[in-house]
Design an enzyme around this catalytic site. Structure first.
Site, PDB file in Angstrom:
ATOM      1  N   GLU A  77     -10.421 -13.577 -34.954  1.00 14.03           N
ATOM      2  CA  GLU A  77      -9.715 -15.069 -35.259  1.00 14.03           C
ATOM      3  C   GLU A  77      -9.708 -15.296 -36.571  1.00 14.03           C
ATOM      4  O   GLU A  77      -9.598 -16.515 -36.797  1.00 14.03           O
ATOM      5  CB  GLU A  77     -10.583 -15.709 -34.359  1.00 14.03           C
ATOM      6  N   HIS A  96     -15.059 -21.966 -38.166  1.00 10.50           N
ATOM      7  CA  HIS A  96     -14.638 -21.735 -36.750  1.00 10.50           C
ATOM      8  C   HIS A  96     -15.852 -21.480 -36.059  1.00 10.50           C
ATOM      9  O   HIS A  96     -16.655 -20.375 -36.447  1.00 10.50           O
ATOM     10  CB  HIS A  96     -13.577 -21.021 -36.452  1.00 10.50           C
ATOM     11  N   HIS A  98     -18.800 -21.792 -32.176  1.00 10.39           N
ATOM     12  CA  HIS A  98     -18.692 -22.268 -30.647  1.00 10.39           C
ATOM     13  C   HIS A  98     -20.264 -23.112 -30.409  1.00 10.39           C
ATOM     14  O   HIS A  98     -20.851 -23.211 -29.206  1.00 10.39           O
ATOM     15  CB  HIS A  98     -18.781 -20.991 -29.861  1.00 10.39           C
ATOM     16  N   HIS A 167     -13.914 -23.441 -25.821  1.00 10.49           N
ATOM     17  CA  HIS A 167     -14.136 -22.345 -26.873  1.00 10.49           C
ATOM     18  C   HIS A 167     -15.032 -22.631 -27.927  1.00 10.49           C
ATOM     19  O   HIS A 167     -16.048 -22.210 -28.151  1.00 10.49           O
ATOM     20  CB  HIS A 167     -12.430 -21.694 -27.354  1.00 10.49           C
TER      21      HIS A 167
END
Lengths: 250, 250, 250, 250
Positions: A77, A96, A98, A167
């Site tokens: 990603e 980024h 979770h 996500h």
């Protein structure tokens, strides 16, 4: 590229802080834009952030390709970072992750995630939700190419944080120290909001004026900001790596 | 049986990861099917998983009897594993545990446990609830014979996870690494779903297409899967035991 | 000022306990009034409480100015302490913190924070909520001058704890040991109340008579109070610093 | 009294397990009846349970008076133990604690605390709530004399656990190992029940027949019971103290 060492050192610290504060685990990553080449950014190779060292950092172009010869596995990603750096010239660092307590806010939309505590002000007045299915249909929910990353960046628009349905989130800021701070306070703000919702009654969000006032007063190396950075680095076991912008040890 | 060593080594790692990630505590267990003899499986003797070593592993037939002479105490519920291996030839590994955050979903049925986060996709679109009382009346809720285990396996049918009312869950997968992953993400998915429910409004579950897309992309030794296995093993203090399928140390 | 050493020693312990019990993190602080000069108080320089040592403690006048020459950075919100000491002559110690589980009660007002567990009795029958916006409009939510601090102290009035909307709380007590105890039990009482609210039905708060009875029986150096102080200090790694009021080691 | 050593040793282990499993903190205590003199029991002097050693254990008569000369401070609430031992000849061990997650169930009564998970079965089908105010009016909520303790024991009646409104619980069992188990699973059952309530819909409690079946199968030194005792003792750092009833080390 010895002049980049302090920045890459800070990127290692950022990885460790995010791991220790449970924003990332085996997954999630943090990047910083190249200070001399705005069309490039630094991000670790595919590795759990708590294990990242200086040698694990790779230089990428904005379309997510490694600049040098690179045989090691890379984050699938990594495009998220490139897509946001491309769309937002002033953004210098991206996370980024979770983080568990923000996930519910991307799964239902009745209660929007907005700042309710002062340390959450940097989320800004609005946190858009990006659903990869809206444009790309049934996927594995991962952002694995630059086209998806550009669509995510478009949803982020000028905001600081975007939730990714089912996500996680992506956060963008003017510096590493700021994006780490944002990523740490994001789940805390989410928990306070969920619990306030459970208590019932009208929720008092931060006003736009309060968000603006906090933004005006923010400095990445202010005493207050620095206190948290040092504190988190100590707790994460990398207090010894902390170096002030002027090169002095703390 | 030296060629089994890597597999039994992985079974030790699986025990330790599940303990450290708080999927199991004094109770709960993980098994793997014998690769050469599909009518047999490996499971520890009666011992808290965080203490399991290679010497604690026992070979069983599918009806839950130890293959060799065995004087040590055995898990009362070893039948769960045999029952599932018997019914599902493609299943290579099974976990049974009481992970706290999945328990509520077996006690009430108004909000079904289904995937809401990408890492929960491997639960599959449906998680049946098995109530031992339906067929066996008032019991101690434990699965202590092969007849009960077969009934549980019948309820699991072709799914990946079955909730056991007032007790826990059983999970079945194509490999140890996959069943551990499933068992770790199961409580996380449960928490995200509970909190989304608390926030109110329509819950966006993963679509069938998304679940399928994630399944298609899954590989037990992919970079991404491996990253978590290594990370969890490190955190559980058995990083030194990790060996890649090709026999190399990581 | 060697006669102040035991008190300043206790202030170090208080910092460490509050950090270890997660009442404070990088932010939050605890102060004690000067025993000989009621117009002065002691508070650490700007530093995460878990790092505070004797040398970090600074003497302030009630308007938040350091008494001696001081080149080190100071807490922006030191005024909170001065404002409360000024308004409440009997208050000897003050805590300001952002303990996560009290935040929801300052964001919504439908469910007032009041004692529901016996160890929460020292909150008193009422916990006012101060919203900085009521008088000062859009700010960064921090109490950064004596005028704001005086307004906060006015809202606190004769109570023991005041919630600060979207920010945290301030607690005032007759001794360091008492204010630490109050700050530790405050989030616990908040959690019990939130969960009781979730269970539904009529909540049984402590009665005024019960609050009074507990207040009458309270002594800062009683066996019971001391037991917790020692226990918390041990857990925070500063058990060796604990000294009884008569100067004996425990 | 050397023949009492194994029992007092187990009492030390029980203190440490309850501390490590967060059933007790600075407060809360566990006692065991004297095996030869049913009118006496053993309980630590006033000390946080995680610090208790063999030398801290004191022998008491059922009215809460120490048998020998005792100059050390004693738990204010030791009467709870005496009152229950007096009323219940078959009870051999008692725990009193404030475990946080059971508190809400004593503050509101709309959702009764009953077993919903198999490991919670030993609570029994009913957990009465005792409100000290019903008979004694406004108190400090502590049980500080034998009259109050007898009233508490009367409310407990033949059950295993009694909730104390705004305060905590008391649990009674046939052995130390059983009362520790009960005290550890009590908060877990409470959390599962609260979350099931939050999910909504009809809650499936354990049936009376299931509770009975589990009781019939229970043995304090069964493989399964012992596994948890050993596991908890290891986690609490006193695994080395564990001795089987036959005197062998494990």
């Amino acid at each position: 590229m010895a002049h980049l060492d302090p920045l890459l050192n800070d990127l290692v610290i950022a990885n460790r802080i995010l791991a220790h504060e449970e924003v990332v685990d085996a997954y999630g990553h943090v990047s910083v834009r190249h200070p001399d080449r705005p069309d490039r950014f630094f991000l670790a190779r595919s590795l759990a952030p708590e294990l990242v060292t200086h040698d694990d950092i790779v230089e990428f172009t904005l379309d997510g390709q490694p600049v040098g010869q690179e045989s090691r596995a890379l984050y699938l990603e990594r495009f998220i970072h490139g897509g946001i750096f491309e769309a937002r010239p002033n953004v210098m660092a991206v996370v980024h992750a979770h983080a568990e307590d923000i996930l519910p806010f991307g799964i239902v939309s009745a209660t929007p995630l907005r700042p309710v505590i002062h340390s959450g002000s940097f989320l800004g007045a609005h946190v858009p939700i990006w659903d990869i299915a809206d444009k790309f249909g049934d996927t594995n929910l991962l952002v694995t190419n630059i086209e998806q990353a550009r669509d995510l960046a478009k949803c982020l628009a000028g905001w600081n944080v975007v939730l990714m349905r089912g996500h996680g989130f992506a956060a963008a800021a003017r510096s590493l120290i700021e994006v780490v701070r944002m990523a740490v306070f994001l789940p805390r703000n989410a928990r306070a909001l969920l619990k306030a919702h459970q208590l019932g009654g009208q929720i008092k969000y931060l006003s736009q004026g309060e968000i603006d006032a906090r933004n005006r007063g923010y400095g990445p190396y202010s005493t207050e900001t620095w206190r948290a950075w040092e504190y988190w680095a100590n707790k994460a076991g990398v207090g010894n790596l902390v170096t002030r912008p002027d090169g002095t040890k703390t």
